[in-house]
Design a protein around this motif. Structure first.
Motif, PDB file in Angstrom:
ATOM      1  N   ASN A 189      -5.451  12.990  -1.940  1.00 15.82           N
ATOM      2  CA  ASN A 189      -4.877  11.695  -1.578  1.00 15.82           C
ATOM      3  C   ASN A 189      -5.751  10.572  -2.127  1.00 15.82           C
ATOM      4  N   VAL A 190      -5.159   9.604  -2.796  1.00 20.23           N
ATOM      5  CA  VAL A 190      -5.934   8.549  -3.440  1.00 20.23           C
ATOM      6  C   VAL A 190      -5.488   7.181  -2.942  1.00 20.23           C
ATOM      7  N   PRO A 191      -6.376   6.188  -3.015  1.00 17.68           N
ATOM      8  CA  PRO A 191      -5.956   4.827  -2.689  1.00 17.68           C
ATOM      9  C   PRO A 191      -4.974   4.307  -3.728  1.00 17.68           C
ATOM     10  N   MET A 192      -4.013   3.508  -3.271  1.00 12.11           N
ATOM     11  CA  MET A 192      -3.032   2.901  -4.178  1.00 12.11           C
ATOM     12  C   MET A 192      -2.566   1.589  -3.559  1.00 12.11           C
ATOM     13  N   ILE A 193      -2.966   0.481  -4.167  1.00 18.33           N
ATOM     14  CA  ILE A 193      -2.587  -0.855  -3.709  1.00 18.33           C
ATOM     15  C   ILE A 193      -2.024  -1.608  -4.908  1.00 18.33           C
ATOM     16  N   LEU A 194      -0.886  -2.234  -4.731  1.00 19.64           N
ATOM     17  CA  LEU A 194      -0.236  -2.985  -5.803  1.00 19.64           C
ATOM     18  C   LEU A 194      -0.022  -4.424  -5.357  1.00 19.64           C
ATOM     19  N   ILE A 195      -0.629  -5.363  -6.080  1.00 17.00           N
ATOM     20  CA  ILE A 195      -0.495  -6.790  -5.792  1.00 17.00           C
ATOM     21  C   ILE A 195       0.232  -7.448  -6.965  1.00 17.00           C
ATOM     22  N   PRO A 196       1.381  -8.033  -6.750  1.00 20.52           N
ATOM     23  CA  PRO A 196       2.135  -8.615  -7.861  1.00 20.52           C
ATOM     24  C   PRO A 196       1.567  -9.970  -8.276  1.00 20.52           C
ATOM     25  N   ILE A 230       0.853  -1.184   0.000  1.00 24.82           N
ATOM     26  CA  ILE A 230       0.000   0.000   0.000  1.00 24.82           C
ATOM     27  C   ILE A 230       0.892   1.238   0.000  1.00 24.82           C
ATOM     28  N   TYR A 231       0.365   2.305  -0.586  1.00 29.56           N
ATOM     29  CA  TYR A 231       1.114   3.554  -0.738  1.00 29.56           C
ATOM     30  C   TYR A 231       0.274   4.693  -0.152  1.00 29.56           C
ATOM     31  N   PRO A 232       0.406   4.948   1.153  1.00 31.38           N
ATOM     32  CA  PRO A 232      -0.417   5.985   1.781  1.00 31.38           C
ATOM     33  C   PRO A 232      -0.141   7.392   1.277  1.00 31.38           C
TER      34      PRO A 232
END
Length: 490
Positions: free
Chosen positions: A313-320, A43-45
């Motif tokens: 500020n936006v949500p940002m979630i990265l799942i490989p 996650i990227y707060p």
């Protein structure tokens, strides 16, 4: 033998604040599916929309460039996508099948911008001359032209429950169409899928089943701050355009808005389930993000176009993909991230060459930016931002008003540190960086290393004859209109 390339699923939501998730510690919202996705990736707060307005943000998302490069910090509905490599086009050139479902917000509305397939839901814009796939579905179900018969506006904060069967709700249709698209994929090529939900952007019309779970739940009170007593023109205009709701009515608006969010969260389970049952989940990179947030009444402000956390500020979630160690499950990465970083991140993870036109940085690499510049609008409503990861400087050129917030000490942005001697060096450094980013009509707003802006103005309310861009009966279709007209933006 050529190494198998991963699929990519980019999920975008519209107007969902970055803090409004269980994984971010919000006590009232229910987002169990997205929270579980967060535990499976990074996650990227500190992720931001460089221009927190729908069309500019999506230009950034789809080109990997800042507003300065793609040319829109306003909201130009009749401007085509700039002549730059797009995310979908780059994947397509690399041999990927590319498909989009939901909101693309391009012009003309059926412009593919690199997608081989596009099933669109564009929030009721038949005046632009496009065939909207969600509208076609409603017609097939016997509800031709009745999408907006609930009576709520796309740009206002009235609310009621959805008026048609559940499967006709745009969130359900978008999910259904994406699941079908995944099932109809070409098994000989990797896929890039873009799943773009139009909500929780108004109209605020949740399904009754999701609203019911919030009816007895206490809602957080709107934020307030001493700096909110005397605000510059840009903030006066926002306060003057939308009704200042009393606390009980605002709480109900938030309940309905949260219900839209939880509805999306539940529908995402079907997309993940489809990937799992099609045996491609482990081979798929997933990125979840938003185009911008919504102030939802904090400091008396609503919607977007502002640089406060609720809006920018936006949500940002990265799942490989499974086994890709470049992204560790369950991690929090505090680097500064912009929407311009999505394109190079996904291309890099998929092993596709990143075009030199991209301004962004891969979110998994060693490179970090020291500051991030944000901008929205021009003229009397303009706002600019310079962020260093901890401190955020916001500048309103009209009135030459500067604010400075320390997000580590004051995450709610209640204490304005501008002019505080203890933050003098920080303010000077961020001001210098901000001046270095000014261009175009902003060029004369700084002199000799100082921000000078333009004289202060006092906002005078104007009639809202169009009820914030209220939609009506859409059969027969409304006549074609000038596509450059901005609808419902105040």
């Amino acid at each position: 033998m050529t190494e198998k390339r991963p699929n990519v699923l980019l999920i975008a939501v519209d107007q969902w604040p970055g803090h409004l998730f269980g994984y971010r510690g919000h006590h009232a919202i229910e987002t169990p599916t997205i929270d579980q996705l967060a535990r499976n990736g990074a996650i990227y707060p500190r992720a931001y929309s460089e221009c927190p307005i729908c069309i500019p943000a999506r230009r950034t998302l789809m080109t990997g460039t800042s507003p300065r490069t793609h040319g829109d910090r306003l909201f130009q509905p009749a401007a085509p996508m700039p002549d730059l490599p797009t995310l979908a086009g780059t994947f397509q050139a690399a041999g990927y099948q590319t498909a989009a479902v939901g909101k693309i917000h391009a012009f003309p509305p059926r412009a593919r911008i690199g997608f081989e397939e596009a099933l669109i839901a564009e929030e009721g814009r038949p005046q632009l001359g496009a065939v909207d796939d969600h509208d076609l579905y409603l017609s097939d179900r016997g509800f031709t032209g009745k999408q907006f018969m609930h009576g709520m506006s796309n740009n206002d904060y009235g609310w009621r429950t959805w008026h048609l069967p559940e499967d006709c709700h745009v969130t359900n249709w978008t999910t259904f169409a994406m699941c079908r698209t995944i099932k109809r994929r070409d098994p000989t090529r990797p896929a890039f899928w873009h799943l773009s939900y139009t909500q929780p952007h108004p109209p605020i019309v949740p399904l009754a089943a999701y609203l019911e779970r919030y009816t007895r739940r206490e809602m957080p009170a709107a934020l307030s701050a001493p700096w909110g007593d005397d605000v510059p023109y840009a903030l006066q205009a926002v306060r003057g355009y939308w009704d200042q709701l009393p606390s009980d009515r605002l709480a109900d608006v938030r309940r309905a808005f949260y219900a839209l969010c939880t509805h999306i969260d539940a529908q995402l389970r079907l997309v993940i389930g489809t990937l799992r049952e099609e045996a491609v989940l482990d081979d798929t990179i997933i990125l979840f993000c938003g185009d911008h947030g919504d102030m939802l009444g904090d400091f008396g402000l609503y919607a977007k176009r502002l640089m406060y956390e609720g809006s920018a500020n936006v949500p940002m979630i990265l799942i490989p993909a499974k086994g890709d160690r470049r992204v560790a499950p369950g991690t929090t990465d505090m680097r500064l991230v912009g929407l311009q970083d999505v394109m190079p991140t996904l291309l890099d993870l998929a092993g596709v060459h990143v075009p030199q036109t991209c301004d962004g940085l891969p979110m998994t690499g060693e490179a970090r930016r020291e500051t991030l510049y944000g901008e929205a609008l021009e003229g009397s409503r303009a706002t600019r931002m310079m962020h260093d990861g901890r401190h955020k400087l916001i500048w309103y050129p009209t009135g030459n008003v500067v604010q400075l917030f320390d997000l580590e000490e004051d995450p709610d942005e209640r204490v304005d540190r501008a002019g505080d001697p203890a933050y003098g060096a920080v303010e000077a450094r961020l001001t210098e960086r901000l001046i270095g980013e000014l261009y175009g009509v902003d060029g004369g707003l700084a002199e000799a290393g100082r921000l000078v802006g333009t004289p202060a103005e006092r906002y005078v309310p104007v009639p809202n004859r169009g009820l914030s861009g209220q939609r009506g009966l859409h059969y027969p279709e409304p006549p074609l209109d000038d596509p450059a007209n901005v609808v419902g933006a105040g």
